[in-house]
Design a protein around this motif. Structure first.
Motif, PDB file in Angstrom:
ATOM      1  N   ILE A  50       0.877  -1.183   0.000  1.00  0.00           N
ATOM      2  CA  ILE A  50       0.000   0.000   0.000  1.00  0.00           C
ATOM      3  C   ILE A  50       0.905   1.220   0.000  1.00  0.00           C
ATOM      4  O   ILE A  50       1.056   1.918   1.011  1.00  0.00           O
ATOM      5  N   PHE A  51       1.522   1.491  -1.144  1.00  0.00           N
ATOM      6  CA  PHE A  51       2.574   2.499  -1.216  1.00  0.00           C
ATOM      7  C   PHE A  51       2.102   3.868  -1.674  1.00  0.00           C
ATOM      8  O   PHE A  51       2.844   4.842  -1.598  1.00  0.00           O
ATOM      9  N   ASN A 103     -13.190  -5.636  -4.435  1.00  0.00           N
ATOM     10  CA  ASN A 103     -13.780  -4.327  -4.147  1.00  0.00           C
ATOM     11  C   ASN A 103     -12.740  -3.341  -3.631  1.00  0.00           C
ATOM     12  O   ASN A 103     -12.875  -2.130  -3.812  1.00  0.00           O
ATOM     13  N   GLY A 104     -11.704  -3.873  -2.986  1.00  0.00           N
ATOM     14  CA  GLY A 104     -10.611  -3.001  -2.557  1.00  0.00           C
ATOM     15  C   GLY A 104      -9.481  -2.960  -3.559  1.00  0.00           C
ATOM     16  O   GLY A 104      -8.836  -1.927  -3.748  1.00  0.00           O
ATOM     17  N   ALA A 105      -9.237  -4.108  -4.235  1.00  0.00           N
ATOM     18  CA  ALA A 105      -8.079  -4.207  -5.137  1.00  0.00           C
ATOM     19  C   ALA A 105      -8.256  -3.399  -6.414  1.00  0.00           C
ATOM     20  O   ALA A 105      -7.323  -2.727  -6.876  1.00  0.00           O
ATOM     21  N   LEU A 156      -3.080   3.078  -9.431  1.00  0.00           N
ATOM     22  CA  LEU A 156      -1.715   2.763  -9.855  1.00  0.00           C
ATOM     23  C   LEU A 156      -1.549   2.910 -11.364  1.00  0.00           C
ATOM     24  O   LEU A 156      -0.739   3.712 -11.846  1.00  0.00           O
ATOM     25  N   PHE A 157      -2.343   2.140 -12.119  1.00  0.00           N
ATOM     26  CA  PHE A 157      -2.177   2.137 -13.575  1.00  0.00           C
ATOM     27  C   PHE A 157      -2.740   3.408 -14.215  1.00  0.00           C
ATOM     28  O   PHE A 157      -2.258   3.838 -15.264  1.00  0.00           O
ATOM     29  N   GLY A 158      -3.758   4.002 -13.577  1.00  0.00           N
ATOM     30  CA  GLY A 158      -4.282   5.263 -14.089  1.00  0.00           C
ATOM     31  C   GLY A 158      -3.269   6.383 -13.968  1.00  0.00           C
ATOM     32  O   GLY A 158      -3.132   7.222 -14.871  1.00  0.00           O
ATOM     33  N   THR A 159      -2.514   6.372 -12.867  1.00  0.00           N
ATOM     34  CA  THR A 159      -1.470   7.384 -12.688  1.00  0.00           C
ATOM     35  C   THR A 159      -0.348   7.187 -13.705  1.00  0.00           C
ATOM     36  O   THR A 159       0.142   8.155 -14.295  1.00  0.00           O
ATOM     37  N   ILE A 191     -14.958   6.834  -8.223  1.00  0.00           N
ATOM     38  CA  ILE A 191     -16.197   6.571  -8.957  1.00  0.00           C
ATOM     39  C   ILE A 191     -16.406   5.068  -9.124  1.00  0.00           C
ATOM     40  O   ILE A 191     -17.509   4.542  -8.911  1.00  0.00           O
ATOM     41  N   VAL A 192     -15.340   4.353  -9.497  1.00  0.00           N
ATOM     42  CA  VAL A 192     -15.446   2.904  -9.682  1.00  0.00           C
ATOM     43  C   VAL A 192     -15.806   2.216  -8.369  1.00  0.00           C
ATOM     44  O   VAL A 192     -16.646   1.298  -8.336  1.00  0.00           O
TER      45      VAL A 192
END
Length: 425
Positions: free
Chosen positions: A12-13, A156-158, A165-168, A212-213
């Motif tokens: 959780i970085f 739901n958390g992952a 992560l990938f959006g950034t 939102i997701v």
């Protein structure tokens, strides 16, 4: 249990607040069952939250850090890219790197000293997880929290975390390519793309998309109603209000110090009396004191960064250092601002992450501060002596990191005691 908590702390970085709240609440039932003291859990949570968030290349810290670095570089007329400087300072961030390592070896080898050893010995031998706890046999462990309900699903958390992560990453690439197209004349290499990216916008849109997701998934699977989901989202926003207010005031102080020409004043009184090679360690100490007193690492960075970058530049020029050595001192000073702020924040009983770690671990707050303080101070002293000082005189930072890790390991094995084993009946 301790190593698993450390691994989750590394995983959780992307944000120190999320790290503290998620790891503390998630691992507490497991560590309770294994008779690991709440003080040790709070230490693991606190010492992985800010350190990992402050050194990874994608986190809620990076946009803020890049803004401060970029502003400081512009004040001295430097053409260096803020992201390149950020990457170059990572090997000089000795305290966060060493703090993460020390948590691991303490957890893996189950050796402690000082107040933490007493807390661990108490938990293993008597079952009292906190100083004021009842013996383990007389209290119910939170085993029901280990049971997974039918509605609970790991993704739901992952999924929202992966979107951040990938959006950034996608945002960094997209904004970097667009900026390179506007500039022209530069190759589309990964370094150039990341260097010219907009980290603030990337993090903003990625976190918003993840929110939102998360809301849509919770409503779709009937875990929460729309009203409850929105209430939870706004509660998360409200939890950041106090931190935002601190930053606003810190930015105000920063602007005042700029208008008063504080950096120029310090240059005038220090230029002939201090060797610039001592600046990184001195800046580390100053930032640690300010962060300890104010309880905010971000506020400390906002106050100190605009002062020390011009200070390091001017004193290096006055001392006749070469361009390479001058750049080394500036990078060392920048890393010292960031690491000193994290160290002071760790030790401060009024720091937000310290309080969150205590709350999430359900540990007495003062007990957490009291048991963590010797470990944090030890790591900081070793980092200053073997990291900040010798690297300012030219020692390779990777050699310094190796020496720091070796010395910390030797100290733990020489002064630390093996915690008694817990054998479940």
């Amino acid at each position: 249990g301790m190593v698993a908590s450390w691994v989750m702390g590394i995983a959780i970085f992307f944000d120190d607040y999320a790290n503290s709240l998620i790891i503390g609440n998630m691992m507490r039932p497991i560590t309770d069952k294994l008779r690991i003291s709440r003080e040790k859990l709070a230490y693991i949570v606190d010492s992985t939250a800010a350190p990992i968030a402050s050194i990874v290349i994608i986190s809620t810290w990076i946009g803020y850090e890049l803004g401060l670095i970029g502003e400081g570089l512009r004040s001295i007329g430097s053409t260096e890219n803020a992201y390149d400087v950020f990457l170059n300072t990572i090997p000089f961030r000795f305290y966060p790197i060493a703090a993460l390592f020390f948590v691991f070896i303490v957890s893996y080898f189950q050796r402690d000293f000082g107040p933490m050893f007493k807390a661990e010995k108490r938990a293993r031998t008597t079952g009292r997880l906190t100083e004021t706890d009842e013996p383990l046999e007389e209290k119910k462990i939170e085993t029901e929290k280990l049971k997974i309900t039918k509605k609970s699903k790991w993704f739901n958390g992952a999924i929202p975390i992966l979107i951040i992560l990938f959006g950034t990453i996608a945002g960094l690439i997209y904004t970097g390519i667009n900026d390179l197209k506007e500039i022209g004349g530069l190759q589309f290499t990964l370094q150039n793309i990341i260097s010219h990216s907009d980290s603030y916008s990337s993090l903003l849109w990625a976190s918003f998309a993840a929110s939102i997701v998360a809301i849509v998934m919770s409503i779709w699977e009937k875990l929460l109603s729309l009203t409850k989901a929105m209430e939870a989202w706004f509660q998360g926003i409200q939890s950041m209000l106090f931190a935002a207010l601190i930053l606003v005031f810190a930015w105000g102080i920063s602007s005042i110090t700029n208008d008063l020409k504080t950096a120029d004043y310090l240059i005038s009184i220090l230029s002939n009396s201090i060797d610039p090679r001592y600046l990184p360690v001195l800046v580390f100490l100053v930032c640690a004191l300010i962060s300890f007193a104010t309880g905010t690492s971000w506020g400390t960075m906002a106050i100190v960064m605009p002062i020390v970058i011009p200070l390091a530049h001017k004193i290096s020029v006055i001392s006749g250092l070469s361009a390479v050595d001058s750049r080394l001192i500036i990078h060392g000073v920048i890393s010292s601002v960031l690491t000193g702020s994290v160290f002071g924040d760790h030790c401060s009983p009024i720091a937000d992450t310290t309080i969150l770690s205590s709350l999430a671990s359900k540990c007495n707050h003062i007990d957490h501060v009291r048991t963590q303080l010797p470990y944090a101070i030890l790591v900081a002293v070793v980092c200053m002596m073997l990291g900040d000082l010798p690297t300012a005189f030219g020692l390779n930072p990777y050699i310094a990191i190796t020496l720091i890790l070796i010395v910390l390991s030797l100290i733990l094995f020489f002064f630390g005691k093996k915690v008694p084993e817990f054998v479940e009946n």
